[in-house]
Write a protein that holds these residues in place. Structure first.
Motif, PDB file in Angstrom:
ATOM      1  N   PHE B 384       0.834  -1.204   0.000  1.00 47.99           N
ATOM      2  CA  PHE B 384       0.000   0.000   0.000  1.00 47.99           C
ATOM      3  C   PHE B 384       0.871   1.258   0.000  1.00 47.99           C
ATOM      4  N   LEU B 385       1.993   1.226   0.764  1.00 46.11           N
ATOM      5  CA  LEU B 385       2.766   2.456   0.961  1.00 46.11           C
ATOM      6  C   LEU B 385       3.316   3.031  -0.343  1.00 46.11           C
ATOM      7  N   PRO B 386       4.148   2.284  -1.097  1.00 48.54           N
ATOM      8  CA  PRO B 386       4.653   2.884  -2.350  1.00 48.54           C
ATOM      9  C   PRO B 386       3.563   3.069  -3.401  1.00 48.54           C
ATOM     10  N   MET B 387       2.583   2.156  -3.443  1.00 50.54           N
ATOM     11  CA  MET B 387       1.564   2.245  -4.492  1.00 50.54           C
ATOM     12  C   MET B 387       0.674   3.459  -4.272  1.00 50.54           C
ATOM     13  N   PHE B 388       0.226   3.664  -3.022  1.00 50.83           N
ATOM     14  CA  PHE B 388      -0.567   4.844  -2.739  1.00 50.83           C
ATOM     15  C   PHE B 388       0.288   6.091  -2.938  1.00 50.83           C
ATOM     16  N   GLY B 389       1.585   5.960  -2.639  1.00 53.01           N
ATOM     17  CA  GLY B 389       2.510   7.084  -2.860  1.00 53.01           C
ATOM     18  C   GLY B 389       2.525   7.498  -4.325  1.00 53.01           C
ATOM     19  N   HIS B 418      -6.673   5.529 -10.474  1.00 51.50           N
ATOM     20  CA  HIS B 418      -6.682   4.087 -10.229  1.00 51.50           C
ATOM     21  C   HIS B 418      -5.514   3.664  -9.345  1.00 51.50           C
ATOM     22  N   TYR B 419      -4.388   4.379  -9.436  1.00 53.40           N
ATOM     23  CA  TYR B 419      -3.317   4.069  -8.478  1.00 53.40           C
ATOM     24  C   TYR B 419      -3.789   4.385  -7.065  1.00 53.40           C
ATOM     25  N   VAL B 420      -4.589   5.444  -6.902  1.00 56.23           N
ATOM     26  CA  VAL B 420      -5.083   5.784  -5.563  1.00 56.23           C
ATOM     27  C   VAL B 420      -6.101   4.753  -5.083  1.00 56.23           C
ATOM     28  N   VAL B 421      -7.121   4.470  -5.898  1.00 57.56           N
ATOM     29  CA  VAL B 421      -8.216   3.649  -5.377  1.00 57.56           C
ATOM     30  C   VAL B 421      -8.052   2.161  -5.636  1.00 57.56           C
ATOM     31  N   VAL B 422      -7.202   1.744  -6.563  1.00 56.06           N
ATOM     32  CA  VAL B 422      -7.024   0.303  -6.764  1.00 56.06           C
ATOM     33  C   VAL B 422      -5.769  -0.176  -6.048  1.00 56.06           C
ATOM     34  N   THR B 423      -4.601   0.314  -6.474  1.00 57.04           N
ATOM     35  CA  THR B 423      -3.391  -0.149  -5.779  1.00 57.04           C
ATOM     36  C   THR B 423      -3.309   0.464  -4.381  1.00 57.04           C
ATOM     37  N   GLY B 424      -4.062   1.520  -4.121  1.00 55.97           N
ATOM     38  CA  GLY B 424      -4.149   2.062  -2.765  1.00 55.97           C
ATOM     39  C   GLY B 424      -5.271   1.394  -1.988  1.00 55.97           C
ATOM     40  N   SER B 425      -6.506   1.888  -2.223  1.00 55.17           N
ATOM     41  CA  SER B 425      -7.650   1.419  -1.420  1.00 55.17           C
ATOM     42  C   SER B 425      -7.851  -0.086  -1.475  1.00 55.17           C
TER      43      SER B 425
END
Lengths: 192, 580
Positions: B384-389, B418-425
């Protein structure tokens, strides 16, 4: 990480009352959006009809008094519930419900005249906002009448329920809110 | 606290009868699991719609294999989807993923199940209201989904439903009705969560002793409570435009297909954009804050040390919540609004990135000096950390007017969110499923399958979304039915194939998860009360918790993350343990 003796946690306001206040917060956002829409549309249009020329101010004035009176009787009903006076509660709650119906009756007379003169929501942007805002407010009045009638009905069975007085208070908060919305709607649509 | 005790008495005895216990249950745990199953099915459905679209994007004009034959000829003649059907898929994909997938999973499922346990409550403050939330959400969602088979079809105007197109296009009326039902469900849920968190905490659970996850849900509920009503009002106005012939969003003298539009006019299309984004930007934080809370819980339990900067994280979440109400128009830099307004929203957008970065920095710093356990939930939390980053940082060029003018409405934007809500959320929510599964079902999920799921998902998600940044910077517009119709898109068309292939791979790698999930419910390794040796209260009751959760109301004596305390035999002290 010192451990200390546990204390009671909580807001000090009952669940029901806090719930009603939060619900009203969301309602404030709902009607604030509609008033903002009204402002934006009015400021953005070349001409805007004067409310008093197209709408029936005396009828709306009467309705304002009806609603304000119903707020007073609502408070009295709550006071009687606190005093544990069932007959008094029923009298004032009954009047509140009837005043709610009276408001709706006057409103439907107003709507009827508008339709008779071929003024519909689709006529122009003024009537669009007039019908939408008063219509949504009317739905809230209907909601209040339902809640108040339910409490009137339940007062026979659940008068001694520990939460009953709290429910009356919650219904009262809501009814006052519906009243306040009208206090803003009346000048915005009819007088300005 | 009269009501507290009353709620306790009322629900002390378990409900009898199958219907009361599993279908119309008022128990927050059953409702949480109902939300879990339903929202995961909606996520899968929304993902399925996207897989159809991705075929068209990678191989425009070629018939969709297998499924193409099953679709009705009006939607996809000879298996090739029409532009209208593509638009409907796009609008429904966004709507389903956001409103029926991630929010109900993050709030309805995790919030419902975990929040009352973490604050030591026997149930939610309003159990019947809680049941009503779910029973509004499900019909609202089904109505939304059913619009595909209703006359007029599904909505075609994007999940943002910009007028005047949304008022002219068919299908939108059902979308609006379904939205009002879903919004009502969310509002009831938000009130319930707020009252529960404020009033139902166990003795000693002061606000500053609440786990980060509870704080995240609290802030999320405030956002839902205050940001959703404006969209509800806006939806009512759009509904009036479609049904009653008003023209709130229709300008004067609008010409459609060479004909003057019948409406009286005088409305403002831009008004919808403002009202929509006034909800939809806080909504982004509704999607992100609960997964952040989940990740924080998992990080603390798996690094065996207190979170770095607990108060910073909480204050960061609160300030993100407050600031999220004043950044909405950064979605509208090229809409034609005043440049003075643009500058205001540019500044607030840069400011809101500060607390977000602070939260992420605290989480990254929490790793320092920890003895990390690489469990399956921890792998997802670490990812989550680098992906949401990446998701957050790629948002900055969109928040600056100068760069946004170029990037607006390109695939770059799609890549960013999508980086925020898929690889993040979604990665964060997956972490939560693995983390709390033992609490829900009393059994653990299989670690080997979990690892296959993790690596496959992480790699294929990046395969889907990273090419979008490159395509966007090359100038490929979003919402294209046939990207090859424009010559400048041909140079990056091969990336569409990469993205589509990765999307099918992503579907494939969900198979081990689905198998693992259902297999572990019945056959998984038995788990004790506290399998992760964690400190928060949900681990202090049996797995799964009985009706009423705790045998006796718990008392809280310490901060939420007392890991590796000095001079202590065990490397953790649960919140409800008095002596060190």
């Amino acid at each position: 990480m010192a451990a200390s003796a546990p204390q009671c946690a909580g807001s000090g306001v009952s669940n029901a009352k806090l719930g009603v206040w939060l619900f009203l917060a969301s309602e404030v956002m709902l009607f604030a959006t509609l008033f903002t829409t009204y402002l934006v549309l009015r400021l953005g249009s070349a001409s805007w009809p004067r409310g008093w020329e197209t709408l029936n101010v005396p009828l709306a004035m009467m309705n304002t008094f009806v609603l304000i009176t119903s707020s007073v009787t609502m408070v009295l009903a709550y006071a009687k519930a606190v005093e544990r006076d069932l007959a008094g509660f029923r009298k004032f709650m009954g009047i509140t419900i009837l005043l709610g119906f009276a408001f709706l009756a006057v409103k439907s007379v107003e709507y009827g005249t508008k339709f008779h003169h071929h003024h519909y929501p689709s006529t122009n942007i003024f009537f669009a906002i007039y019908f939408t805002m008063t219509g949504l407010h009317g739905l809230h009045v209907i909601g209040g009448i339902i809640v108040n009638s339910a409490l009137y009905y339940l007062s026979g069975k659940e008068w001694d329920h520990p939460l009953f007085v709290g429910r009356v208070e919650g219904a009262g908060l809501y009814w006052h809110f519906v009243d306040i919305v009208w206090i803003f709607l009346f000048p915005a649509l009819y007088l300005l | 606290m009269v009501t507290h005790d009353a709620a306790h008495d009322q629900h002390a005895q378990a409900p009898s009868g199958w219907l009361r216990a599993y279908v119309f249950s008022v128990d927050h745990k059953v409702i949480g699991l109902q939300y879990l199953m339903t929202s995961m099915l909606f996520l899968l459905a929304g993902f399925g719609l996207m897989l159809l679209m991705r075929w068209q994007l990678a191989f425009p004009g070629q018939p969709i294999p297998i499924i193409g034959k099953l679709l009705s000829p009006s939607l996809a003649p000879n298996g090739v989807m029409t532009g209208e059907f593509y638009n409907a898929l796009g609008a429904m994909h966004g709507t389903i993923m956001v409103f029926l997938g991630i929010v109900p999973l993050a709030v309805g499922a995790f919030g419902n199940y975990v929040l009352p346990l973490q604050i030591g409550a026997p149930d939610m403050a309003f159990p019947r209201l809680n049941m009503m939330s779910y029973w509004l959400y499900l019909p609202g969602g089904l109505l939304m989904l059913s619009s595909f088979i209703l006359p007029g079809g599904a909505a075609q105007s994007g999940w943002t439903s910009y007028p005047p197109l949304s008022i002219i296009n068919p299908g939108q009326t059902v979308w609006l009705l379904a939205m009002v039902i879903i919004i009502t469900s969310s509002l009831l849920g938000a009130i319930n969560f707020l009252v529960t968190t404020l009033n139902m905490r166990a003795r000693g659970m002061s606000l500053w002793r609440m786990p980060v996850f509870v704080w995240a849900q609290l802030v999320t509920s405030v956002l839902l409570l205050l940001a959703f009503p404006p969209l509800e009002a806006a939806a009512v106005l759009q509904f009036m435009d479609r049904v009653a012939g008003t023209s709130f969003y229709i300008p004067s003298d609008l010409v459609v297909l060479g004909l003057r539009h019948r409406a009286s006019g005088g409305g403002q299309p831009l008004l919808w954009q403002h009202l929509f984004w006034f909800l939809a930007h806080p909504e982004v934080y509704v999607l992100v804050l609960p997964p952040m809370g989940i990740v924080a819980e998992i990080m603390a339990a798996n690094t065996r040390k207190p979170l770095h900067g607990y108060k910073t994280i909480v204050l960061g979440m609160i300030s993100v919540g407050v600031m999220s109400f004043v950044v909405w128009a950064h979605h509208m830099f090229i809409s034609g609004m005043s440049p003075i307004l643009s500058n205001f929203f540019l500044v607030t957008t840069m400011i809101i990135s500060v607390p977000s970065v602070a939260i992420l920095t605290c989480l990254i710093y929490s790793l320092r000096g920890g003895s990390i356990r690489f469990t399956t939930p921890m792998l997802f939390a670490l990812a989550f950390l680098p992906m949401f980053g990446i998701g957050g940082l790629t948002g900055l060029p969109l928040g600056l007017t100068a760069t946004d003018i170029y990037l607006h409405d390109t695939y770059y934007v799609i890549g960013h969110f999508h980086y925020v809500v898929v690889t993040g959320s979604i990665i964060g929510l997956m972490a939560g499923v693995y983390h709390w599964f033992p609490k829900w079902f009393g059994r653990k999920m299989d670690d080997r399958l979990g690892r296959i799921h993790f690596w496959g998902t992480l790699l294929s998600m990046n395969g889907v979304f990273f090419p979008m940044f490159i395509m966007g910077m090359a100038g490929v517009s979003r919402r294209l039915w046939d990207p090859t119709a424009q010559a400048h898109n041909l140079t990056t068309q091969h990336l569409n194939v990469v993205s589509t292939a990765s999307a099918y791979l992503l579907l494939l790698f969900q198979a081990p998860f689905i198998y693992n999930f259902f297999h572990s419910i019945f056959k998984g390794q038995k788990s004790e009360e506290n399998p992760w040796q964690a400190t928060t209260l949900e681990w202090a009751c049996p797995s799964p918790p009985p009706h009423g959760n705790f045998e006796k109301p718990p008392c809280v004596y310490r901060e939420p993350y007392d890991y590796s305390p000095r001079g202590c035999e065990r490397d953790y002290i649960p919140q409800n343990v008095e002596a060190a």
